[in-house]
Design an enzyme around this catalytic site. Structure first.
Site, PDB file in Angstrom:
ATOM      1  N   LEU A  39     -26.877 -11.300  -1.976  1.00 57.42           N
ATOM      2  CA  LEU A  39     -26.717 -10.343  -0.919  1.00 57.42           C
ATOM      3  C   LEU A  39     -25.553 -10.493   0.106  1.00 57.42           C
ATOM      4  O   LEU A  39     -25.105 -11.586   0.439  1.00 57.42           O
ATOM      5  CB  LEU A  39     -27.988 -10.535  -0.153  1.00 57.42           C
ATOM      6  CG  LEU A  39     -28.368  -9.525   1.074  1.00 57.42           C
ATOM      7  CD1 LEU A  39     -28.764  -8.275   0.315  1.00 57.42           C
ATOM      8  CD2 LEU A  39     -29.511 -10.106   1.732  1.00 57.42           C
ATOM      9  N   GLY A  41     -22.411  -9.422  -1.119  1.00 58.12           N
ATOM     10  CA  GLY A  41     -21.503  -8.997  -2.051  1.00 58.12           C
ATOM     11  C   GLY A  41     -19.973  -9.357  -2.026  1.00 58.12           C
ATOM     12  O   GLY A  41     -19.936 -10.550  -1.335  1.00 58.12           O
ATOM     13  N   CYS A  43     -17.485  -8.677   0.203  1.00 63.37           N
ATOM     14  CA  CYS A  43     -16.820  -8.700   1.062  1.00 63.37           C
ATOM     15  C   CYS A  43     -17.290 -10.391   1.995  1.00 63.37           C
ATOM     16  O   CYS A  43     -16.559 -11.147   2.605  1.00 63.37           O
ATOM     17  CB  CYS A  43     -17.244  -7.743   2.216  1.00 63.37           C
ATOM     18  SG  CYS A  43     -16.660  -8.167   3.979  1.00 63.37           S
ATOM     19  N   GLY A 177       2.402  -6.053  -4.071  1.00 64.91           N
ATOM     20  CA  GLY A 177       2.602  -6.051  -2.311  1.00 64.91           C
ATOM     21  C   GLY A 177       1.581  -5.524  -1.546  1.00 64.91           C
ATOM     22  O   GLY A 177       2.220  -5.020  -0.595  1.00 64.91           O
ATOM     23  N   GLY A 178       0.512  -5.090  -1.916  1.00 62.72           N
ATOM     24  CA  GLY A 178      -0.568  -4.567  -1.165  1.00 62.72           C
ATOM     25  C   GLY A 178      -1.082  -5.502  -0.186  1.00 62.72           C
ATOM     26  O   GLY A 178      -0.667  -6.309   0.110  1.00 62.72           O
ATOM     27  N   VAL A 233       7.336  -5.740 -14.022  1.00 58.54           N
ATOM     28  CA  VAL A 233       7.147  -6.890 -14.881  1.00 58.54           C
ATOM     29  C   VAL A 233       7.320  -6.343 -16.249  1.00 58.54           C
ATOM     30  O   VAL A 233       6.526  -5.351 -16.701  1.00 58.54           O
ATOM     31  CB  VAL A 233       5.933  -7.427 -14.273  1.00 58.54           C
ATOM     32  CG1 VAL A 233       5.770  -8.751 -15.602  1.00 58.54           C
ATOM     33  CG2 VAL A 233       5.757  -7.996 -13.006  1.00 58.54           C
ATOM     34  N   ARG A 264      -7.953  -2.794  -6.938  1.00 56.53           N
ATOM     35  CA  ARG A 264      -9.412  -2.968  -7.421  1.00 56.53           C
ATOM     36  C   ARG A 264      -9.888  -1.496  -7.946  1.00 56.53           C
ATOM     37  O   ARG A 264      -9.515  -0.575  -7.542  1.00 56.53           O
ATOM     38  CB  ARG A 264     -10.037  -3.577  -6.310  1.00 56.53           C
ATOM     39  CG  ARG A 264      -9.854  -4.959  -5.954  1.00 56.53           C
ATOM     40  CD  ARG A 264     -10.559  -5.546  -4.780  1.00 56.53           C
ATOM     41  NE  ARG A 264     -12.048  -5.294  -4.860  1.00 56.53           N
ATOM     42  CZ  ARG A 264     -12.605  -6.660  -5.422  1.00 56.53           C
ATOM     43  NH1 ARG A 264     -11.733  -7.829  -5.910  1.00 56.53           N
ATOM     44  NH2 ARG A 264     -13.878  -6.452  -5.925  1.00 56.53           N
ATOM     45  N   ALA A 311     -14.670  -2.628   3.740  1.00 57.08           N
ATOM     46  CA  ALA A 311     -16.089  -2.877   4.096  1.00 57.08           C
ATOM     47  C   ALA A 311     -16.719  -1.915   4.951  1.00 57.08           C
ATOM     48  O   ALA A 311     -17.850  -1.479   4.708  1.00 57.08           O
ATOM     49  CB  ALA A 311     -16.480  -4.364   4.383  1.00 57.08           C
ATOM     50  N   HIS A 436      -2.945  -6.498  32.797  1.00 57.23           N
ATOM     51  CA  HIS A 436      -1.622  -6.874  32.690  1.00 57.23           C
ATOM     52  C   HIS A 436      -1.850  -8.637  32.974  1.00 57.23           C
ATOM     53  O   HIS A 436      -2.623  -8.576  33.978  1.00 57.23           O
ATOM     54  CB  HIS A 436      -0.707  -6.408  33.830  1.00 57.23           C
ATOM     55  CG  HIS A 436       0.692  -7.222  33.781  1.00 57.23           C
ATOM     56  ND1 HIS A 436       1.595  -6.954  32.994  1.00 57.23           N
ATOM     57  CD2 HIS A 436       1.109  -7.919  34.749  1.00 57.23           C
ATOM     58  CE1 HIS A 436       2.493  -7.655  32.953  1.00 57.23           C
ATOM     59  NE2 HIS A 436       2.466  -8.435  34.506  1.00 57.23           N
TER      60      HIS A 436
HETATM   61  P1  NAI Z   1      -3.397  -2.426  -2.795  1.00 57.88           P
HETATM   62  O1  NAI Z   1      -3.571  -0.830  -3.753  1.00 57.88           O
HETATM   63  O2  NAI Z   1      -3.532  -2.458  -1.624  1.00 57.88           O
HETATM   64  O3  NAI Z   1      -2.069  -2.815  -3.695  1.00 57.88           O
HETATM   65  C1  NAI Z   1      -1.701  -3.083  -4.920  1.00 57.88           C
HETATM   66  C2  NAI Z   1      -0.237  -2.984  -5.085  1.00 57.88           C
HETATM   67  O4  NAI Z   1       0.184  -3.389  -6.312  1.00 57.88           O
HETATM   68  C3  NAI Z   1       0.425  -1.732  -4.543  1.00 57.88           C
HETATM   69  O5  NAI Z   1       1.303  -2.046  -3.549  1.00 57.88           O
HETATM   70  C4  NAI Z   1       0.990  -1.552  -6.140  1.00 57.88           C
HETATM   71  O6  NAI Z   1       2.350  -0.612  -5.623  1.00 57.88           O
HETATM   72  C5  NAI Z   1       1.345  -2.664  -6.673  1.00 57.88           C
HETATM   73  N1  NAI Z   1       1.568  -2.645  -8.096  1.00 57.88           N
HETATM   74  C6  NAI Z   1       0.575  -1.784  -8.992  1.00 57.88           C
HETATM   75  N2  NAI Z   1       0.954  -2.154 -10.199  1.00 57.88           N
HETATM   76  C7  NAI Z   1       2.222  -3.080 -10.071  1.00 57.88           C
HETATM   77  C8  NAI Z   1       2.966  -3.615 -10.976  1.00 57.88           C
HETATM   78  N3  NAI Z   1       2.886  -3.541 -12.310  1.00 57.88           N
HETATM   79  N4  NAI Z   1       3.899  -4.760 -10.351  1.00 57.88           N
HETATM   80  C9  NAI Z   1       4.077  -4.765  -9.346  1.00 57.88           C
HETATM   81  N5  NAI Z   1       3.483  -4.249  -8.393  1.00 57.88           N
HETATM   82  C10 NAI Z   1       2.328  -3.501  -8.593  1.00 57.88           C
HETATM   83  O7  NAI Z   1      -4.461  -3.330  -3.990  1.00 57.88           O
HETATM   84  P2  NAI Z   1      -4.945  -4.847  -3.796  1.00 57.88           P
HETATM   85  O8  NAI Z   1      -3.857  -5.314  -2.677  1.00 57.88           O
HETATM   86  O9  NAI Z   1      -5.217  -5.350  -4.910  1.00 57.88           O
HETATM   87  O10 NAI Z   1      -6.200  -4.677  -2.767  1.00 57.88           O
HETATM   88  C11 NAI Z   1      -7.445  -4.051  -3.524  1.00 57.88           C
HETATM   89  C12 NAI Z   1      -8.334  -3.134  -2.458  1.00 57.88           C
HETATM   90  O11 NAI Z   1      -8.838  -4.275  -1.555  1.00 57.88           O
HETATM   91  C13 NAI Z   1      -7.289  -2.350  -1.297  1.00 57.88           C
HETATM   92  O12 NAI Z   1      -7.844  -1.100  -1.450  1.00 57.88           O
HETATM   93  C14 NAI Z   1      -7.559  -3.128  -0.076  1.00 57.88           C
HETATM   94  O13 NAI Z   1      -7.587  -2.021   0.989  1.00 57.88           O
HETATM   95  C15 NAI Z   1      -8.819  -3.786   0.037  1.00 57.88           C
HETATM   96  N6  NAI Z   1      -8.719  -5.096   0.556  1.00 57.88           N
HETATM   97  C16 NAI Z   1      -8.544  -4.977   1.971  1.00 57.88           C
HETATM   98  C17 NAI Z   1      -8.397  -5.816   2.826  1.00 57.88           C
HETATM   99  C18 NAI Z   1      -8.427  -5.605   4.548  1.00 57.88           C
HETATM  100  O14 NAI Z   1      -8.829  -4.662   4.773  1.00 57.88           O
HETATM  101  N7  NAI Z   1      -7.756  -6.595   5.213  1.00 57.88           N
HETATM  102  C19 NAI Z   1      -8.179  -7.406   2.387  1.00 57.88           C
HETATM  103  C20 NAI Z   1      -8.263  -7.330   0.930  1.00 57.88           C
HETATM  104  C21 NAI Z   1      -8.432  -6.154   0.049  1.00 57.88           C
END
Ligand code: NAI
Length: 459
Positions: A39, A41, A43, A177-178, A233, A264, A311, A436
C-alpha cells in the site's frame, strides 16, 4: 463468508488508488482496494519519499562540507550507507504504518494480490472475483522505461535499483536529464560520485522553462557534474568493471554504473484492460475530463492517464473520481495548475506555462516575462543560494506561469500556485506584504517588478 461485492473496486493502492479509496469510504461507499505489493505504491516505497530522504542526507553532507564558510567547525567524513538506508527506511516505515492505519480506520477492505479486470464491473484476484456495484477505478501506476535493446540488469539500473546500491560507485553515467536524472545526479555528486548526464535534447529538464534548464546546468557544472546535452547514445556495453556508453559522436563514456532515466511508461499491460474494452493510447488509458474510460463505470487515475506523472496529481485524481461517482460534480483536475518540483540542488519549481508555451498560446507579442535574481534577496544570501524567480504573464492579463530556481524553491511554489490558479494580476499580488527576511520576499519583489514598482532590482 468473504465479502465480494463492493460499491467501488479499485485496482492499485498507490497515491491515486488509495486516495480514491479513502475519499470513497468517507462518502459512504463500501470499498475494496486491490494491491499486489505494498500500500502506498511507487511514491512511498521506491519514488518520492525514499529519494527525497536521500536528497536530504545529500544536503546535510553539503552543509557539513561548507560549514567552515560560515564559521562553524565541522567536516564531512563520508557516507555511512547502512545508516543512511536505515534513516530512509525508518521514514518510509513510519509513513507506511500511518497509511495502513488510515486505510483500516476508514473500513476500506485491502485485498492483497494481483488483480485483473475481467468485466466492466469485476476484478479477479486469484480465485476470487470482486464485483463493483458502482464503479471500478484503474490506478495501476507506471514503470521505468528503457531504450530499445537496452535492458535493465547488472550495471544498467532503473531508479529503483539506484535507490539501494550496495556500495557507492566512484563514477556513474545517467541517461536522461529529466526529473529523475537530475535528482540522482545531484544526490550522487553530493555523495562524492563522478557523474555524467547524457541528455538527447538541447538542455536539462526540457519540460521546464528554458531558463531553468540553463540555470541548473550552470549550477551542476560548478558542482562538478559533467553535462552532455544534445547527445544520443549509440550502444551500451557492460564489462567486469563497468559500462561503456558509445555516443553517436565523440569519445565513448565509461563509468561503474549506468542509470537509465528516459521516462516512465504506464503500467497497463496484461491486466485485461483492452479485453474489456478500455481504450489505450501508447499504453495510457484513454479518459475524458471526468477520468471516465470508454467503458461505462470504469475510471482511471494517476500515472496510467497521460499527463504529468506526479503523486499529487494522482491523489487529486483519486479524490475527484470518488466525488464524481458520488454525484458531487467536482471541478476536473487541470494539469496546468499542478505545481512541479525537482528536488535537485538547486531546486527547480514551477507552475503554469513556460514562456515558450505562453508565446505559443497567446502570441509572442502578448507575453511579458521578468526574472528576479535571488542576489537581491536577503534570506537567499544568508543561506547561500543563488537562482531566480521568473514570472510569465499574458500582457495586461494575469500571471500564467511562475518558475523558481534556488534552495527551497519547492516550498516557495505554493504561493505561486495560488496566484496562477486564481488568475491573479501582478497588481493584485504586489501590495501583499511578505515577511522580511524570507525567501518568499523574492516572489513579492518579482510581482512588484512586473507591476513596474520594483525596489530591490536594478532597472
Ligand atoms: P522525464 O520525462 O522527466 O525525463 C526523461 C528525459 O530523458 C528527457 O529529458 C528526455 O529528453 C531524455 N531522453 C529520452 N530518450 C533519451 C535518450 N535516448 N538519450 C538521452 N536522453 C533521452 O522522465 P524521468 O526523469 O525518467 O521521470 C519519470 C517521471 O517521474 C516524470 O514524469 C517525472 O515527473 C516523475 N518524477 C517526478 C519527481 C518529482 O516530482 N520530483 C521525481 C522523480 C520522478
Amino acid at each position: 463468508m468473504t465479502q465480494t461485492t463492493f460499491d467501488l473496486v479499485i485496482l492499485g493502492g498507490g497515491s491515486g488508488g488509495y486516495a480514491a479509496a479513502m475519499r470513497g469510504a468517507q462518502l459512504g461507499f463500501s470499498v475494496a482496494l486491490v494491491e499486489e505489493d505494498k500500500l502506498g505504491g511507487t511514491c512511498l516505497h521506491s519514488g518520492c519519499i525514499p529519494t527525497k530522504a536521500l536528497l536530504h542526507a545529500a544536503e546535510v553532507a553539503d552543509v557539513s562540507r561548507q560549514a567552515a564558510s560560515v564559521g562553524v567547525r565541522a567536516s564531512f567524513e563520508g557516507i555511512d550507507l547502512p545508516r543512511l538506508y536505515a534513516y530512509r527506511d525508518d521514514v518510509v516505515d513510519r509513513l507506511y504504518k500511518g497509511l495502513q492505519g488510515l486505510v483500516a480506520s476508514r473500513d476500506v477492505t485491502l485485498v492483497q494480490g494481483h488483480g485483473r479486470l475481467v468485466s466492466p464491473t469485476a476484478v479477479q484476484v486469484g480465485e476470487v472475483t470482486y464485483s463493483a456495484a458502482r464503479a471500478v477505478v484503474l490506478a495501476t501506476g507506471s514503470i521505468a522505461r528503457s531504450l530499445p535493446g537496452l535492458e535493465f540488469g547488472g550495471r544498467v539500473l532503473s531508479s529503483t535499483e539506484a535507490l539501494s546500491l550496495p556500495e557507492l560507485p566512484r563514477s556513474a553515467i545517467i541517461l536522461g536529464g529529466g526529473v529523475i536524472g537530475v535528482e540522482f545526479a545531484s544526490l550522487w555528486r553530493s555523495f562524492g560520485v563522478d557523474v555524467t548526464i547524457v541528455e538527447a535534447l538541447p538542455g536539462l529538464v526540457p519540460n521546464e522553462d528554458r531558463s531553468c534548464g540553463k540555470a541548473l546546468e550552470r549550477a551542476f557544472r560548478r558542482r562538478g557534474v559533467a553535462v552532455r546535452t544534445g547527445v544520443r547514445v549509440d550502444a551500451v556495453e557492460q564489462n567486469a568493471s563497468g559500462v561503456v556508453v558509445s555516443l553517436e559522436a565523440g569519445e565513448p563514456l565509461e563509468a561503474e554504473i549506468l542509470l537509465v532515466a528516459v521516462g516512465r511508461g504506464p503500467r497497463t499491460a496484461g491486466m485485461g484492460f483492452e479485453e474489456v474494452g478500455v481504450t489505450l493510447d501508447r499504453g495510457f488509458v484513454q479518459v475524458d475530463d471526468s477520468l471516465r474510460t470508454q467503458v461505462p463505470g470504469v475510471f482511471a487515475v494517476g500515472d496510467v492517464v497521460d499527463g504529468l506523472q506526479l503523486a499529487h496529481r494522482g491523489f487529486q485524481h483519486g479524490i475527484f473520481v470518488a466525488e464524481e461517482i458520488a454525484g458531487l460534480a467536482p471541478a476536473p483536475v487541470a494539469d496546468s495548475y499542478i505545481p512541479r518540483v525537482i528536488y535537485s540542488d538547486p531546486e527547480v519549481a514551477s507552475v503554469g506555462l513556460t514562456e515558450a508555451q505562453a508565446k505559443e498560446k497567446f502570441g509572442a507579442d502578448r507575453v511579458e516575462s521578468i526574472e528576479y535574481n535571488l542576489a537581491g534577496n536577503g534570506k537567499s544570501q544568508i543561506i547561500g543560494t543563488s537562482g531566480f524567480v521568473k514570472l510569465v504573464r499574458d500582457k495586461d492579463g494575469p500571471v500564467v506561469g511562475v518558475h523558481i530556481v534556488g534552495a527551497r524553491a519547492g516550498e516557495l511554489i505554493a504561493e505561486a500556485q495560488l496566484v496562477v490558479a486564481w488568475e491573479a494580476h501582478p497588481g493584485d499580488v504586489a501590495p501583499l506584504v511578505h515577511a522580511h527576511p524570507s525567501q518568499n520576499e523574492a516572489l513579492g519583489e518579482a510581482f512588484l517588478a512586473l507591476a513596474g514598482k520594483s525596489l530591490h532590482a536594478h532597472g
